[in-house]
Structure formats: structure tokens, C-alpha cells
Design a protein around this motif. Structure first.
Motif, PDB file in Angstrom:
ATOM      1  N   SER A   1      17.941   3.387   8.430  1.00 56.56           N
ATOM      2  CA  SER A   1      18.413   2.569   7.291  1.00 56.56           C
ATOM      3  C   SER A   1      17.284   1.726   6.728  1.00 56.56           C
ATOM      4  CB  SER A   1      19.723   1.971   7.484  1.00 56.56           C
ATOM      5  OG  SER A   1      20.850   2.886   7.806  1.00 56.56           O
ATOM      6  N   PRO A   2      16.132   2.018   6.015  1.00 53.89           N
ATOM      7  CA  PRO A   2      15.250   1.247   5.921  1.00 53.89           C
ATOM      8  C   PRO A   2      15.726  -0.078   5.282  1.00 53.89           C
ATOM      9  CG  PRO A   2      14.416   3.549   5.572  1.00 53.89           C
ATOM     10  CD  PRO A   2      16.017   3.470   5.800  1.00 53.89           C
ATOM     11  N   SER A   3      16.835  -0.139   4.395  1.00 53.75           N
ATOM     12  CA  SER A   3      17.280  -1.169   3.788  1.00 53.75           C
ATOM     13  C   SER A   3      17.630  -2.340   4.632  1.00 53.75           C
ATOM     14  CB  SER A   3      18.447  -0.801   3.094  1.00 53.75           C
ATOM     15  OG  SER A   3      19.706  -0.243   3.550  1.00 53.75           O
ATOM     16  N   LEU A   4      17.785  -2.153   6.159  1.00 57.56           N
ATOM     17  CA  LEU A   4      18.004  -3.001   7.013  1.00 57.56           C
ATOM     18  C   LEU A   4      16.985  -3.974   7.226  1.00 57.56           C
ATOM     19  CD1 LEU A   4      20.234  -1.170   9.479  1.00 57.56           C
ATOM     20  CD2 LEU A   4      21.012  -3.018   8.229  1.00 57.56           C
ATOM     21  N   ARG A   5      15.737  -3.533   6.884  1.00 56.48           N
ATOM     22  CA  ARG A   5      14.483  -4.247   6.929  1.00 56.48           C
ATOM     23  C   ARG A   5      14.604  -5.928   6.606  1.00 56.48           C
ATOM     24  NH1 ARG A   5      10.280  -4.690   9.972  1.00 56.48           N
ATOM     25  NH2 ARG A   5      10.428  -2.595  10.696  1.00 56.48           N
ATOM     26  N   PRO A   6      14.931  -5.983   5.193  1.00 51.95           N
ATOM     27  CA  PRO A   6      15.124  -7.089   4.584  1.00 51.95           C
ATOM     28  C   PRO A   6      16.180  -8.034   5.281  1.00 51.95           C
ATOM     29  CG  PRO A   6      15.142  -5.662   2.907  1.00 51.95           C
ATOM     30  CD  PRO A   6      15.106  -4.929   4.077  1.00 51.95           C
ATOM     31  N   TYR A   7      17.272  -7.446   5.583  1.00 51.21           N
ATOM     32  CA  TYR A   7      18.296  -8.191   6.502  1.00 51.21           C
ATOM     33  C   TYR A   7      17.924  -8.700   7.694  1.00 51.21           C
ATOM     34  CZ  TYR A   7      22.422  -9.057   9.162  1.00 51.21           C
ATOM     35  OH  TYR A   7      23.557  -9.845   9.863  1.00 51.21           O
ATOM     36  N   LEU A   8      17.097  -7.731   8.585  1.00 51.82           N
ATOM     37  CA  LEU A   8      16.544  -8.212   9.790  1.00 51.82           C
ATOM     38  C   LEU A   8      15.652  -9.524   9.648  1.00 51.82           C
ATOM     39  CD1 LEU A   8      16.050  -7.390  12.739  1.00 51.82           C
ATOM     40  CD2 LEU A   8      14.168  -5.994  12.209  1.00 51.82           C
ATOM     41  N   GLU A   9      14.780  -9.519   8.500  1.00 52.51           N
ATOM     42  CA  GLU A   9      13.902 -10.504   8.348  1.00 52.51           C
ATOM     43  C   GLU A   9      14.682 -11.620   7.882  1.00 52.51           C
ATOM     44  OE1 GLU A   9      11.476  -8.848   5.006  1.00 52.51           O
ATOM     45  OE2 GLU A   9      10.266  -7.505   6.606  1.00 52.51           O
ATOM     46  N   SER A  10      15.655 -11.711   6.993  1.00 53.60           N
ATOM     47  CA  SER A  10      16.772 -12.824   6.691  1.00 53.60           C
ATOM     48  C   SER A  10      17.322 -13.362   7.911  1.00 53.60           C
ATOM     49  CB  SER A  10      17.582 -12.359   5.416  1.00 53.60           C
ATOM     50  OG  SER A  10      18.779 -11.574   6.184  1.00 53.60           O
ATOM     51  N   ILE A  11      17.678 -12.769   8.805  1.00 52.26           N
ATOM     52  CA  ILE A  11      18.305 -13.275  10.068  1.00 52.26           C
ATOM     53  C   ILE A  11      17.547 -13.744  11.387  1.00 52.26           C
ATOM     54  CG2 ILE A  11      20.533 -12.037   9.453  1.00 52.26           C
ATOM     55  CD1 ILE A  11      19.847 -10.276  11.900  1.00 52.26           C
ATOM     56  N   PHE A  12      16.287 -13.615  11.216  1.00 54.20           N
ATOM     57  CA  PHE A  12      15.501 -13.644  12.291  1.00 54.20           C
ATOM     58  C   PHE A  12      15.536 -15.119  12.632  1.00 54.20           C
ATOM     59  CE2 PHE A  12      11.048 -14.587  14.108  1.00 54.20           C
ATOM     60  CZ  PHE A  12      11.205 -13.637  15.176  1.00 54.20           C
TER      61      PHE A  12
END
Length: 150
Positions: A98-109
Motif C-alpha cells: 500500500s504505497p499510500s502508507l508512505r506519507p502516513y509513515l512520514e507524518s507519524i515519524f
């Protein structure tokens, strides 16, 4: 609530797997009027939240072990290294699926780093001041199989 809605709700509450099978059957046969839409929508929403929770949990585990690796070098172990590898793999698989998880990953880092510091403090007995207030690692490093802090 109609008798059909009551029956579907009961099935959802009493036999979840059967409810899934029944719902799939109805969707495949395009029997849309009989689909338990309320619970189906809720389940789809929960799937997205579950993916996000899993990603967050795996990121925190990687960060905790990187912190322990860096700030307790005399206690490094194969289990820490193995945990880093395993949880990086889980994160990468989730993002690949699910590539759309990448922005989420960046936002929660940053928030995950703060949680990792709390957990590392609890697990190591080291003071909070031992760990940097800002994450000393970049996300790309955290995800790199080649990266371990010194």
C-alpha cells in the motif's frame, strides 16, 4: 430495522467468518440490497486503521532497538538486530503493498520517536536525557538494512 437487517446484524455478531462469507457471496452475485452495508463499511474503515496501527507499532519497535543499539553498545545482541530486521521488513512489506502508507509513515515519524524514547527509557533504565529530544536518524536510515547507529 428490517428482519433482514436484524438477521445480518446477528450473523455479524455471532459468526464473523460466516458473515464475511455471506457478504462476499452477496457482493459476487450483485445482491446489493441484501448486503449488510453498515457493518461492511465499518470493517473496511477498520482495515485501514489496522494497517496504520501495525505500521506505527513496527516503526516504534525499530526505533526502540536502534536507540538501545546506540546507547547501550555493551548490551547489543542478536535479538536486537533480528528485531530490527524483522520490523523493517514488516514496514517495507506494508508500504510495498500500500504505497499510500508512505506519507502516513512520514507524518507519524516524530511522534513514534517520542514513544520509542519512552519505551527505550523503560526498557534500559537510562534517563530521558540520554536520548536526543529530536530523532537522530532519518526515516531513510531507519528503513535501510545497512544502517545501524554507532
Amino acid at each position: 430495522m428490517t428482519p433482514l437487517e436484524t438477521a445480518l446484524k446477528t450473523q455479524y455478531e455471532t459468526d464473523y467468518l460466516k458473515w464475511i462469507e455471506t457478504t462476499l457471496e452477496k457482493l459476487r452475485s450483485r445482491d446489493y440490497d441484501s448486503v449488510d452495508w453498515e457493518n461492511l463499511i465499518e470493517e473496511i474503515e477498520d482495515m485501514g486503521r489496522s494497517e496504520q496501527r501495525s505500521l506505527k507499532s513496527n516503526l516504534i519497535v525499530v526505533l526502540v532497538h536502534l536507540l538501545k543499539w546506540q546507547f547501550q553498545p555493551d548490551r547489543r545482541s542478536g535479538s536486537w538486530g533480528g528485531s530490527i530486521v524483522e520490523h523493517r521488513r514488516r514496514i517495507q512489506e506494508a508500504v510495498d503493498d500500500s504505497p499510500s502508507l508512505r506519507p502516513y509513515l512520514e507524518s507519524i515519524f516524530d511522534g513514534c520517536y517520542l514513544q520509542a524514547v519512552k519505551q527505550a527509557k523503560a526498557e534500559t533504565g537510562l534517563s530521558s536525557e540520554t536520548f536526543p529530544q529530536q530523532c537522530p536518524y532519518e526515516l531513510v536510515e531507519v528503513m535501510s538494512d545497512e544502517f545501524l547507529p554507532h
